[in-house]
Write a protein that holds these residues in place. Structure first.
Motif, PDB file in Angstrom:
ATOM      1  N   THR A 205       0.856  -1.184   0.000  1.00 16.20           N
ATOM      2  CA  THR A 205       0.000   0.000   0.000  1.00 16.20           C
ATOM      3  C   THR A 205       0.893   1.235   0.000  1.00 16.20           C
ATOM      4  OG1 THR A 205      -0.057   0.185   2.406  1.00 16.20           O
ATOM      5  CG2 THR A 205      -1.709  -1.243   1.364  1.00 16.20           C
ATOM      6  N   GLU A 206       0.301   2.389  -0.213  1.00 21.97           N
ATOM      7  CA  GLU A 206       1.064   3.630  -0.223  1.00 21.97           C
ATOM      8  C   GLU A 206       1.754   3.851   1.121  1.00 21.97           C
ATOM      9  OE1 GLU A 206       0.330   8.447  -0.889  1.00 21.97           O
ATOM     10  OE2 GLU A 206      -1.198   6.989  -1.472  1.00 21.97           O
ATOM     11  N   ARG A 207       1.056   3.584   2.215  1.00 21.49           N
ATOM     12  CA  ARG A 207       1.636   3.779   3.535  1.00 21.49           C
ATOM     13  C   ARG A 207       2.754   2.756   3.793  1.00 21.49           C
ATOM     14  NH1 ARG A 207       0.775   6.632   8.142  1.00 21.49           N
ATOM     15  NH2 ARG A 207       0.487   8.246   6.583  1.00 21.49           N
TER      16      ARG A 207
ATOM     17  N   THR B 199       4.666   1.407   1.574  1.00 24.47           N
ATOM     18  CA  THR B 199       5.804   1.835   0.771  1.00 24.47           C
ATOM     19  C   THR B 199       6.546   2.957   1.476  1.00 24.47           C
ATOM     20  OG1 THR B 199       4.640   1.257  -1.277  1.00 24.47           O
ATOM     21  CG2 THR B 199       6.526   2.745  -1.469  1.00 24.47           C
ATOM     22  N   GLU B 200       5.801   3.850   2.101  1.00 30.11           N
ATOM     23  CA  GLU B 200       6.403   4.956   2.843  1.00 30.11           C
ATOM     24  C   GLU B 200       7.199   4.432   4.040  1.00 30.11           C
ATOM     25  OE1 GLU B 200       4.928   9.300   4.609  1.00 30.11           O
ATOM     26  OE2 GLU B 200       3.474   7.726   4.137  1.00 30.11           O
ATOM     27  N   VAL B 201       6.638   3.457   4.735  1.00 34.30           N
ATOM     28  CA  VAL B 201       7.316   2.861   5.885  1.00 34.30           C
ATOM     29  C   VAL B 201       8.585   2.140   5.432  1.00 34.30           C
ATOM     30  CG1 VAL B 201       7.168   1.068   7.665  1.00 34.30           C
ATOM     31  CG2 VAL B 201       5.242   2.634   7.303  1.00 34.30           C
ATOM     32  N   LEU B 202       8.512   1.435   4.309  1.00 31.33           N
ATOM     33  CA  LEU B 202       9.675   0.729   3.780  1.00 31.33           C
ATOM     34  C   LEU B 202      10.814   1.699   3.492  1.00 31.33           C
ATOM     35  CD1 LEU B 202      11.111  -1.751   2.664  1.00 31.33           C
ATOM     36  CD2 LEU B 202       9.888  -1.416   0.501  1.00 31.33           C
ATOM     37  N   ALA B 203      10.496   2.837   2.918  1.00 30.90           N
ATOM     38  CA  ALA B 203      11.520   3.835   2.618  1.00 30.90           C
ATOM     39  C   ALA B 203      12.182   4.341   3.897  1.00 30.90           C
ATOM     40  CB  ALA B 203      10.902   4.997   1.843  1.00 30.90           C
ATOM     41  N   LEU B 204      11.400   4.508   4.947  1.00 36.63           N
ATOM     42  CA  LEU B 204      11.943   4.993   6.220  1.00 36.63           C
ATOM     43  C   LEU B 204      12.793   3.928   6.905  1.00 36.63           C
ATOM     44  CD1 LEU B 204       8.839   6.972   7.546  1.00 36.63           C
ATOM     45  CD2 LEU B 204      10.943   7.882   6.531  1.00 36.63           C
ATOM     46  N   ILE B 205      12.403   2.673   6.745  1.00 36.41           N
ATOM     47  CA  ILE B 205      13.221   1.566   7.269  1.00 36.41           C
ATOM     48  C   ILE B 205      14.593   1.607   6.617  1.00 36.41           C
ATOM     49  CG2 ILE B 205      13.538  -0.939   7.253  1.00 36.41           C
ATOM     50  CD1 ILE B 205      10.516  -1.235   7.528  1.00 36.41           C
TER      51      ILE B 205
ATOM     52  N   LYS C  12       4.596  -1.204  13.683  1.00 34.27           N
ATOM     53  CA  LYS C  12       4.973  -2.616  13.783  1.00 34.27           C
ATOM     54  C   LYS C  12       4.098  -3.473  12.871  1.00 34.27           C
ATOM     55  CE  LYS C  12       6.744  -2.477  18.533  1.00 34.27           C
ATOM     56  NZ  LYS C  12       6.570  -2.982  19.922  1.00 34.27           N
ATOM     57  N   THR C  13       2.816  -3.138  12.829  1.00 36.31           N
ATOM     58  CA  THR C  13       1.893  -3.869  11.964  1.00 36.31           C
ATOM     59  C   THR C  13       2.274  -3.697  10.504  1.00 36.31           C
ATOM     60  OG1 THR C  13       0.077  -3.627  13.546  1.00 36.31           O
ATOM     61  CG2 THR C  13      -0.516  -4.134  11.268  1.00 36.31           C
ATOM     62  N   HIS C  14       2.594  -2.463  10.122  1.00 41.16           N
ATOM     63  CA  HIS C  14       3.008  -2.191   8.738  1.00 41.16           C
ATOM     64  C   HIS C  14       4.288  -2.965   8.393  1.00 41.16           C
ATOM     65  CE1 HIS C  14      -0.026   0.682   7.817  1.00 41.16           C
ATOM     66  NE2 HIS C  14       0.410   1.629   8.631  1.00 41.16           N
ATOM     67  N   VAL C  15       5.243  -2.947   9.308  1.00 35.42           N
ATOM     68  CA  VAL C  15       6.513  -3.635   9.067  1.00 35.42           C
ATOM     69  C   VAL C  15       6.270  -5.130   8.863  1.00 35.42           C
ATOM     70  CG1 VAL C  15       8.738  -4.291  10.046  1.00 35.42           C
ATOM     71  CG2 VAL C  15       7.897  -1.950  10.324  1.00 35.42           C
ATOM     72  N   GLY C  16       5.436  -5.709   9.711  1.00 33.38           N
ATOM     73  CA  GLY C  16       5.126  -7.127   9.585  1.00 33.38           C
ATOM     74  C   GLY C  16       4.508  -7.460   8.242  1.00 33.38           C
ATOM     75  N   ARG C  17       3.592  -6.618   7.800  1.00 30.64           N
ATOM     76  CA  ARG C  17       2.938  -6.845   6.510  1.00 30.64           C
ATOM     77  C   ARG C  17       3.912  -6.682   5.351  1.00 30.64           C
ATOM     78  NH1 ARG C  17      -2.633  -3.470   7.822  1.00 30.64           N
ATOM     79  NH2 ARG C  17      -3.634  -5.109   9.087  1.00 30.64           N
ATOM     80  N   ILE C  18       4.829  -5.724   5.465  1.00 30.00           N
ATOM     81  CA  ILE C  18       5.831  -5.508   4.426  1.00 30.00           C
ATOM     82  C   ILE C  18       6.699  -6.753   4.261  1.00 30.00           C
ATOM     83  CG2 ILE C  18       7.950  -4.238   3.877  1.00 30.00           C
ATOM     84  CD1 ILE C  18       6.603  -1.779   5.209  1.00 30.00           C
ATOM     85  N   LEU C  19       7.160  -7.296   5.388  1.00 28.05           N
ATOM     86  CA  LEU C  19       8.025  -8.471   5.340  1.00 28.05           C
ATOM     87  C   LEU C  19       7.300  -9.672   4.731  1.00 28.05           C
ATOM     88  CD1 LEU C  19       9.840  -8.238   8.814  1.00 28.05           C
ATOM     89  CD2 LEU C  19      10.621  -7.414   6.585  1.00 28.05           C
ATOM     90  N   VAL C  20       6.039  -9.842   5.098  1.00 26.92           N
ATOM     91  CA  VAL C  20       5.255 -10.962   4.576  1.00 26.92           C
ATOM     92  C   VAL C  20       5.023 -10.801   3.075  1.00 26.92           C
ATOM     93  CG1 VAL C  20       3.005 -12.098   4.597  1.00 26.92           C
ATOM     94  CG2 VAL C  20       4.123 -11.519   6.751  1.00 26.92           C
ATOM     95  N   LYS C  21       4.603  -9.615   2.658  1.00 34.91           N
ATOM     96  CA  LYS C  21       4.292  -9.386   1.250  1.00 34.91           C
ATOM     97  C   LYS C  21       5.516  -9.520   0.349  1.00 34.91           C
ATOM     98  CE  LYS C  21       0.243  -6.347   1.725  1.00 34.91           C
ATOM     99  NZ  LYS C  21      -0.312  -5.008   1.411  1.00 34.91           N
ATOM    100  N   LEU C  22       6.661  -9.096   0.854  1.00 35.68           N
ATOM    101  CA  LEU C  22       7.868  -9.125   0.037  1.00 35.68           C
ATOM    102  C   LEU C  22       8.675 -10.404   0.240  1.00 35.68           C
ATOM    103  CD1 LEU C  22       9.100  -5.430   0.406  1.00 35.68           C
ATOM    104  CD2 LEU C  22       7.697  -6.432  -1.408  1.00 35.68           C
TER     105      LEU C  22
END
Length: 224
Positions: free
Chosen positions: A160-162, A164-170, A191-201
């Motif tokens: 999601t857009e958010r 993607t934004e969190v990934l850039a900040l990581i 933390k929820t966003h980070v978890g979803r990013i790791l799962v999706k990627l």
């Protein structure tokens, strides 16, 4: 009592192995459970003991640390995180080790406190990205990495857009708390966003997420 963090040390130099064993053995909550003198032995010992963290030297006989890292991170049923050991802060092989699945890196001349902190950070599932030296290294070797592959670019579209934004900040080395402040949201939300990013990627941890972000061009290695 809290279960101690179990560590395996892989280095072909006996003095290095013994030195780190003594340093970490004196730290509360950390236990050195095994040693390896080369990459092949590191993989075998890790598969047998299933430690929390493997301190991995890069240059070793029989099998180098990069390939050993790659094999360890692919072991079924083994959750060990790899912390790469290097003599130079801009070792040409460190970036490849991160791509192979390492969760971070540590200089061999680090103090006992720094080493223990690194082990705890990696064991907790976080990336060792906070130090400026790490961000600089990832940025530098992203410059010379192969061109972004189309499949990787397409996978960014799953976020999601958010996210993607969190990934850039990581990738910029920000912690969950710092990202929460930047985005004006709760840390738990991050933390929820980070978890979803790791799962999706399909990524293991924050270090892999940062490397991914550089590889696909989401973050450009400038300003370091």
């Amino acid at each position: 009592m809290t279960t101690p963090i179990r560590v395996v040390i892989a280095d072909d130099q006996m003095m290095v192995r013994q030195g780190f064993t003594v340093l970490l053995g004196a730290e509360p909550g950390i236990e050195v459970v095994g040693q390896a003198v080369n990459g092949l032995e590191a993989v075998a010992v890790t598969e047998e003991l299933d430690p929390d963290v493997v301190l991995m030297d890069i240059r070793m006989p029989e099998l180098g640390g990069i390939e050993a890292t790659r094999r360890i991170t692919r072991l079924a049923g083994v959750g060990a995180k790899v912390l790469v050991l290097t003599t130079f802060d801009l070792d040409e092989y460190v970036y490849e080790a991160l791509r192979a699945g390492a969760s971070g890196f540590m200089l061999k001349d680090a103090s006992a406190a720094e080493l223990a902190h690194a082990v705890r950070v990696v064991a907790a599932g976080d990336a060792l990205l906070a130090p400026n030296i790490t961000k600089r290294l990832i940025a530098e070797f992203s410059r010379i990495a192969e061109a972004p592959r189309v499949p990787l670019r397409e996978r960014v579209g799953d976020l999601t857009e958010r996210e993607t934004e969190v990934l850039a900040l990581i990738a910029q080395g920000l912690s969950n708390a710092e990202i929460a402040v930047r985005l004006v949201v709760a840390e738990q939300t991050v933390k929820t966003h980070v978890g979803r990013i790791l799962v999706k990627l399909g990524l293991r941890d924050r270090t892999q997420a940062a490397v991914f972000a550089y590889e696909v061009g989401l973050v450009r290695p400038s300003g370091y």
